[in-house]
Design a protein around this motif. Structure first.
Motif, PDB file in Angstrom:
ATOM      1  N   GLY A 260      79.484  50.509 -49.901  1.00 40.72           N
ATOM      2  CA  GLY A 260      80.678  50.941 -50.614  1.00 40.72           C
ATOM      3  C   GLY A 260      80.447  52.074 -51.587  1.00 40.72           C
ATOM      4  O   GLY A 260      81.384  52.484 -52.286  1.00 40.72           O
ATOM      5  N   TYR A 261      79.232  52.613 -51.633  1.00 39.51           N
ATOM      6  CA  TYR A 261      78.932  53.750 -52.500  1.00 39.51           C
ATOM      7  C   TYR A 261      78.291  54.861 -51.676  1.00 39.51           C
ATOM      8  O   TYR A 261      77.427  54.598 -50.835  1.00 39.51           O
ATOM      9  N   LYS A 262      78.691  56.100 -51.940  1.00 37.98           N
ATOM     10  CA  LYS A 262      78.224  57.230 -51.155  1.00 37.98           C
ATOM     11  C   LYS A 262      76.860  57.698 -51.651  1.00 37.98           C
ATOM     12  O   LYS A 262      76.681  58.010 -52.821  1.00 37.98           O
ATOM     13  N   ASP A 263      75.927  57.748 -50.731  1.00 36.07           N
ATOM     14  CA  ASP A 263      74.556  58.167 -50.994  1.00 36.07           C
ATOM     15  C   ASP A 263      74.421  59.670 -50.691  1.00 36.07           C
ATOM     16  O   ASP A 263      75.378  60.311 -50.244  1.00 36.07           O
ATOM     17  N   ILE A 264      73.238  60.232 -50.906  1.00 26.17           N
ATOM     18  CA  ILE A 264      73.036  61.670 -50.711  1.00 26.17           C
ATOM     19  C   ILE A 264      71.825  61.909 -49.818  1.00 26.17           C
ATOM     20  O   ILE A 264      70.734  61.387 -50.072  1.00 26.17           O
ATOM     21  N   PHE A 265      72.036  62.721 -48.781  1.00 25.80           N
ATOM     22  CA  PHE A 265      70.936  63.192 -47.919  1.00 25.80           C
ATOM     23  C   PHE A 265      70.772  64.683 -48.123  1.00 25.80           C
ATOM     24  O   PHE A 265      71.764  65.423 -48.271  1.00 25.80           O
ATOM     25  N   VAL A 266      69.518  65.153 -48.092  1.00 25.07           N
ATOM     26  CA  VAL A 266      69.270  66.594 -48.163  1.00 25.07           C
ATOM     27  C   VAL A 266      68.136  66.957 -47.217  1.00 25.07           C
ATOM     28  O   VAL A 266      67.123  66.267 -47.134  1.00 25.07           O
ATOM     29  N   ALA A 267      68.353  68.047 -46.449  1.00 26.46           N
ATOM     30  CA  ALA A 267      67.338  68.578 -45.535  1.00 26.46           C
ATOM     31  C   ALA A 267      66.547  69.659 -46.260  1.00 26.46           C
ATOM     32  O   ALA A 267      67.121  70.527 -46.915  1.00 26.46           O
ATOM     33  N   ASN A 268      65.231  69.632 -46.098  1.00 28.90           N
ATOM     34  CA  ASN A 268      64.354  70.529 -46.845  1.00 28.90           C
ATOM     35  C   ASN A 268      63.436  71.336 -45.928  1.00 28.90           C
ATOM     36  O   ASN A 268      63.073  70.888 -44.840  1.00 28.90           O
ATOM     37  N   GLY A 269      63.045  72.497 -46.403  1.00 30.09           N
ATOM     38  CA  GLY A 269      62.096  73.342 -45.688  1.00 30.09           C
ATOM     39  C   GLY A 269      62.038  74.707 -46.345  1.00 30.09           C
ATOM     40  O   GLY A 269      63.050  75.222 -46.834  1.00 30.09           O
TER      41      GLY A 269
END
Length: 555
Positions: free
Chosen positions: A365-374
């Motif tokens: 019920g809570y929005k998480d965060i994804f991040v792509a790195n390079g």
């Protein structure tokens, strides 16, 4: 009664444990996705090679399963040997596997591809595809029979600049989608400059070339568009090196605003005045730069309401040593930089972020965060031994109290990968009730990260179909009210969108994790037209189709 309370506590514990057990498995190759990106690999470190290409999820044939489109670049220069690399369309077979249908569909573009967005711009019931290129852009009109036709010249949207991220949205609420295209720099191969760091040849930075203005096209409702960039007020600010675009009603006034992440320039927040014009308010709203007043190297961007207060918050991925930024929407057209108190700064400082997005990976019920790195430099280790070109992607779990926890190490083999990542897209490609992640990588194979275990918590998905509003439902705001087993009443908000991240597009269906709730008390949809549709007492773990003005029903 004591037994009942004990049972509820046990259930709550098991749900929490289930969320902790979520992992991601990389399944691209096993699923039939044999795609490898190339930037042309000239060996000359041409300025435009370092930014990668995007792609994403969309259901092009309306069969209920998300298909995948991936963008490629090509060798550059006068002598280019055939066959050229192409963009690729993979059809979702519905059994976890994909089939390459590029040639059949007619979408094998061979230009120097960059980004894309999706939306039903002609309101005929099929999702269309717009591509940005280094050079002429493409608009693939969906013919409804599994094929597409590039109509960009006829539709007057074949911008010849260097397009990056783009987005469809109904900015004037007339029921037809407009198109925003972010452009990067005034660069040509003939003007390419050599750049050096410690006498070592490296890729040039954005300040080496003048920025190029973005473009806004208004939909003429007859299959064509008109360039209204100047009339809309977007040129009232100096051009910037645009990379990421996110669309959403950031001030809750009923019309759609535009946020642009710019590379080493101040970011833009174009507030929609509702009369066909926009006003740039990034500085006054607190989202143009870091909390120290510094313009950062903005790459990717995403809108979402991460604290469930009914206001869209914002996250931006930035260059290494800058940290990603999390802006909390305080209301009254003002955002607060929450990066440090949220726990994001310390974990992103040493990474170079690109594609970014909010997703509820564990359905709590809570929005998480994804991040792509390079990194941008293929030889960064020669000039900076503290970092590497391939980097690990990151996942931050929303703890529900304004803070995030870095849970990357617990996410399994899919997060153990270290590649030079760029774009990221989000969607439930296998229709199992949890969000999967698609990641493109610079001069490497693509990654499809299958979510294993996120569906142990409950969920619903909503497909919005406009009638008076645009057919894709883009811009519709959905409110969900439910009660968890411990009696906690919760409310979530989300908007239909395909924009955000970096060079990518995501599922147009809206996904809500609802933890252990067994029913949805209220589902409310506010359409761009002003119509409000509601439904009550809905079961969980199902897909709903909401046709504007009609009863919301199971799909």
């Amino acid at each position: 009664m004591c037994y009942l309370r004990f049972s509820v506590l046990i259930c709550a514990f098991l749900v929490s444990s289930a969320a902790d057990a979520v992992t991601f498995v990389e399944v691209a190759e096993a699923s039939g996705i044999h795609f490898k990106h190339t930037d042309g690999e000239s060996g000359k470190r041409l300025f435009n090679e370092q930014y990668g290409s995007g792609g994403g999820f969309f259901d092009y044939d309306n069969d209920g399963y998300l298909d995948i489109y991936l963008i490629n670049a090509r060798p550059q220069g006068e002598q280019v040997a055939a066959p050229l690399p192409t963009n690729v369309l993979y059809h979702n077979n519905g059994d976890g596997a994909f089939t390459d249908v590029t040639r059949l569909a007619g979408v094998g573009d061979t230009r120097y591809g960059v980004g894309a967005t999706t939306g039903d711009y002609d309101n005929d019931g099929d999702i269309d595809l717009y591509l940005t290129n280094f050079g002429d852009n493409a608009l693939y009109r969906n013919n409804g029979d599994g094929t597409f036709t590039d109509v960009a010249p006829a539709a007057q949207v074949a911008d010849t600049g260097w397009g990056t991220s783009c987005a469809f949205a109904d900015f004037d609420n007339d029921g037809f989608l407009e198109l925003y295209v972010s452009n990067y720099a005034k660069y040509t191969l003939d003007a390419n400059k050599p750049c050096y760091r410690h006498n070592i040849a490296v890729y040039c930075g954005p300040s080496s070339y003048l920025p190029q203005p973005d473009v806004l096209y208004r939909n003429n409702r007859d299959g064509t568009f008109i360039n209204l960039t100047e009339q809309s007020g977007l040129l009232n600010v100096p051009a910037a090196h645009g990379l990421g675009v996110a669309i959403g009603d950031s001030d809750n006034d009923g019309d759609t605003d535009i946020y642009v992440a710019n590379d080493q320039d101040f970011n833009f927040l174009f507030e929609n005045r509702g009369d066909g014009t926009f006003e740039e308010a990034g500085l006054l709203s607190g989202v143009s730069c870091s909390d120290m007043g510094k313009a950062e190297a903005g790459m990717g961007v995403a809108f979402a309401d991460y604290d469930n207060d009914g206001k869209l918050d914002l996250t931006v991925s930035n260059f290494q040593n800058e940290t990603n930024t999390l802006y909390h929407n305080e209301g009254d057209n003002f955002f607060m930089d929450a990066t440090i108190p949220a726990g994001i700064a310390e974990h992103t400082h040493r990474y170079l972020g690109w594609g970014i997005g909010f997703l509820d990976y564990d359905n709590d019920g809570y929005k998480d965060i994804f991040v792509a790195n390079g990194h941008t430099m293929d030889n960064i280790a020669e000039v900076d031994r503290s970092t590497t070109t391939p980097q690990q992607n990151l996942l931050f779990r929303n703890l529900g109290d304004g803070k995030f926890e870095n849970v990357t190490a617990a996410m399994g083999e899919g997060f153990a990968l270290r590649k030079t990542s760029r774009a990221a897209a989000f969607g439930d490609y296998d229709n199992d009730g949890d969000i999967d992640i698609l990641v493109t990588n610079w001069n490497q194979t693509v990654d499809l990260l299958k979510n294993e275990g996120g569906n142990r918590n409950n969920w619903i998905q909503v497909q919005a179909v406009g009638t008076k509003s645009n057919r894709s439902g883009i811009g519709a705001r959905i409110k969900v009210v439910f009660r968890t087993l411990d009696g906690d009443e919760r409310t979530q908000y989300a908007e239909v969108k395909s924009s955000g991240s970096y060079l990518a597009f995501s599922d147009l269906r809206v996904h809500f994790g609802v933890k252990d709730a067994e029913r949805i008390d209220l589902l409310e949809i506010r359409w761009n037209s002003g119509i409000v549709d509601t439904a009550t007492d809905l079961s969980v773990n199902q897909r709903l189709i909401a046709v504007e003005g009609e009863e919301i029903r199971s799909q």
